[in-house]
Design a protein around this motif. Structure first.
Motif, PDB file in Angstrom:
ATOM      1  N   ILE A 197       0.832  -1.204   0.000  1.00 17.37           N
ATOM      2  CA  ILE A 197       0.000   0.000   0.000  1.00 17.37           C
ATOM      3  C   ILE A 197       0.867   1.255   0.000  1.00 17.37           C
ATOM      4  CG2 ILE A 197      -1.719   1.316   1.302  1.00 17.37           C
ATOM      5  CD1 ILE A 197      -2.886  -1.263   2.292  1.00 17.37           C
ATOM      6  N   ALA A 198       1.986   1.215   0.711  1.00 21.62           N
ATOM      7  CA  ALA A 198       2.881   2.374   0.737  1.00 21.62           C
ATOM      8  C   ALA A 198       3.484   2.620  -0.645  1.00 21.62           C
ATOM      9  CB  ALA A 198       3.977   2.171   1.774  1.00 21.62           C
ATOM     10  N   TYR A 199       3.845   1.540  -1.359  1.00 22.43           N
ATOM     11  CA  TYR A 199       4.340   1.706  -2.734  1.00 22.43           C
ATOM     12  C   TYR A 199       3.259   2.320  -3.623  1.00 22.43           C
ATOM     13  CZ  TYR A 199       8.657  -1.007  -2.116  1.00 22.43           C
ATOM     14  OH  TYR A 199       9.895  -1.445  -1.735  1.00 22.43           O
ATOM     15  N   TYR A 200       2.026   1.851  -3.456  1.00 20.07           N
ATOM     16  CA  TYR A 200       0.934   2.390  -4.268  1.00 20.07           C
ATOM     17  C   TYR A 200       0.731   3.870  -3.981  1.00 20.07           C
ATOM     18  CZ  TYR A 200      -3.704   3.043  -6.234  1.00 20.07           C
ATOM     19  OH  TYR A 200      -4.772   3.528  -6.945  1.00 20.07           O
ATOM     20  N   ARG A 201       0.810   4.242  -2.703  1.00 20.10           N
ATOM     21  CA  ARG A 201       0.677   5.653  -2.347  1.00 20.10           C
ATOM     22  C   ARG A 201       1.826   6.476  -2.936  1.00 20.10           C
ATOM     23  NH1 ARG A 201      -4.274   7.234  -1.679  1.00 20.10           N
ATOM     24  NH2 ARG A 201      -5.073   7.224   0.452  1.00 20.10           N
ATOM     25  N   PRO A 218       6.114   4.060 -12.698  1.00 18.67           N
ATOM     26  CA  PRO A 218       6.019   2.631 -13.036  1.00 18.67           C
ATOM     27  C   PRO A 218       6.845   1.737 -12.117  1.00 18.67           C
ATOM     28  CG  PRO A 218       7.298   3.834 -14.684  1.00 18.67           C
ATOM     29  CD  PRO A 218       6.654   4.854 -13.817  1.00 18.67           C
ATOM     30  N   MET A 219       7.962   2.260 -11.601  1.00 13.53           N
ATOM     31  CA  MET A 219       8.800   1.457 -10.708  1.00 13.53           C
ATOM     32  C   MET A 219       8.056   1.141  -9.413  1.00 13.53           C
ATOM     33  SD  MET A 219      12.504   2.470  -9.050  1.00 13.53           S
ATOM     34  CE  MET A 219      11.808   3.897  -8.187  1.00 13.53           C
ATOM     35  N   TYR A 220       7.436   2.166  -8.811  1.00 13.39           N
ATOM     36  CA  TYR A 220       6.727   1.941  -7.554  1.00 13.39           C
ATOM     37  C   TYR A 220       5.429   1.173  -7.783  1.00 13.39           C
ATOM     38  CZ  TYR A 220       9.974   5.073  -5.186  1.00 13.39           C
ATOM     39  OH  TYR A 220      11.100   5.645  -4.650  1.00 13.39           O
ATOM     40  N   LEU A 221       4.789   1.375  -8.921  1.00 15.15           N
ATOM     41  CA  LEU A 221       3.573   0.620  -9.215  1.00 15.15           C
ATOM     42  C   LEU A 221       3.886  -0.864  -9.348  1.00 15.15           C
ATOM     43  CD1 LEU A 221       0.563   0.778  -9.736  1.00 15.15           C
ATOM     44  CD2 LEU A 221       1.054   1.129 -12.167  1.00 15.15           C
ATOM     45  N   ALA A 222       5.005  -1.184  -9.988  1.00 10.51           N
ATOM     46  CA  ALA A 222       5.413  -2.586 -10.114  1.00 10.51           C
ATOM     47  C   ALA A 222       5.701  -3.189  -8.744  1.00 10.51           C
ATOM     48  CB  ALA A 222       6.644  -2.686 -11.012  1.00 10.51           C
ATOM     49  N   ALA A 223       6.318  -2.402  -7.859  1.00  8.52           N
ATOM     50  CA  ALA A 223       6.605  -2.893  -6.508  1.00  8.52           C
ATOM     51  C   ALA A 223       5.317  -3.137  -5.733  1.00  8.52           C
ATOM     52  CB  ALA A 223       7.488  -1.891  -5.766  1.00  8.52           C
ATOM     53  N   ALA A 224       4.308  -2.295  -5.957  1.00  4.47           N
ATOM     54  CA  ALA A 224       3.032  -2.457  -5.259  1.00  4.47           C
ATOM     55  C   ALA A 224       2.300  -3.710  -5.706  1.00  4.47           C
ATOM     56  CB  ALA A 224       2.153  -1.229  -5.496  1.00  4.47           C
ATOM     57  N   GLU A 225       2.494  -4.114  -6.950  1.00  3.92           N
ATOM     58  CA  GLU A 225       1.737  -5.226  -7.518  1.00  3.92           C
ATOM     59  C   GLU A 225       2.451  -6.566  -7.440  1.00  3.92           C
ATOM     60  OE1 GLU A 225       1.006  -3.818 -11.451  1.00  3.92           O
ATOM     61  OE2 GLU A 225      -0.737  -2.605 -10.846  1.00  3.92           O
ATOM     62  N   ARG A 226       3.684  -6.557  -6.980  1.00  8.72           N
ATOM     63  CA  ARG A 226       4.424  -7.835  -6.977  1.00  8.72           C
ATOM     64  C   ARG A 226       3.978  -8.742  -5.830  1.00  8.72           C
ATOM     65  NH1 ARG A 226      10.104  -5.069  -5.271  1.00  8.72           N
ATOM     66  NH2 ARG A 226       9.723  -4.881  -3.030  1.00  8.72           N
TER      67      ARG A 226
END
Length: 226
Positions: A197-201, A218-226
């Protein structure tokens, strides 16, 4: 029966800002809205009103937003958001590393107290305390068999430093302080690299602060979805 001019949903719960004594008031006054809301959503039977909408309306309605909300005023705010129930709570530091959480659950339609819960424990177990508080509040209004085992840490983090940073980021984000929010969310993922959730934020914060074309998005979005 109170007429709020809105259709009220009994499965929607508005969590009011907590009254905080002897602890980090700025953090927990709003932070407990986020945690308790997450715990309510995890039950599958209830969901929480948007914390930002609750805070905006409460800050306009209350003479002193930091004080413990008065039930009728809180019910009025909850009713404006279509919530059929409202939670009023307090956090009191009882010892250097010990806190007590107390909360009341009210019917907005009838302004009737439906449940009261009190939990106490170490402040580094705040997530577990919130989960237990949520379960205790819902026992009297639960429709069905056993209440599910609420695990807010599974949707957030088990790291208290990461949690504190995340809640600070949420507070900054709600007040459109995006640079401060970015720093807080970054600290959260540094403390817990699996904090989705923190990555998504972070993606949202960079989107507001630097635009959706920022290379970090895109880097943080990928981290949020992994």
């Amino acid at each position: 029966m109170r007429n709020h001019g809105h259709e009220l949903r009994d499965d929607t719960v508005a969590v009011m800002p907590f009254h905080v004594v002897g602890a980090n008031g700025d953090l927990w006054r709003e932070g407990l809205l986020d945690l308790l809301g997450t715990a309510l959503d995890a039950t599958g039977q209830f969901h929480s009103s948007d914390p930002r909408a609750v805070l905006n309306r409460w800050n306009r309605a209350a003479a002193d937003p930091s004080e413990l909300p008065e039930p009728s005023k809180a019910a009025e705010v909850a009713g404006q958001l279509g919530a059929g129930r409202v939670i009023l709570g307090s956090l009191i530091r009882t010892a250097p590393n010990q806190v007590r959480l107390a909360a009341d659950l009210y019917s907005v339609r009838w302004l009737r107290k439906e449940a009261t819960a009190v939990v106490e424990g170490p402040d580094d177990q705040m997530i577990d305390l919130v989960d237990q508080l949520t379960i205790d509040l819902l026992r009297s209004v639960w429709d069905g068999d056993d209440i599910p085992d609420v695990r807010t840490s599974a949707m957030t983090t088990a790291s208290i430093p990461a949690l504190r940073a995340y809640l600070e980021g949420e507070r900054y984000f709600r007040h459109s302080q995006f640079d401060e929010a970015r720093a807080a969310f970054t600290k959260a993922v540094e403390q817990d690299s699996t904090f989705a959730i923190a990555y998504y934020r972070l993606t949202q914060t960079y989107g507001w602060f630097m635009g959706l074309g920022a290379e970090e998005v895109p880097m943080y979005l990928a981290a949020a979805e992994r």
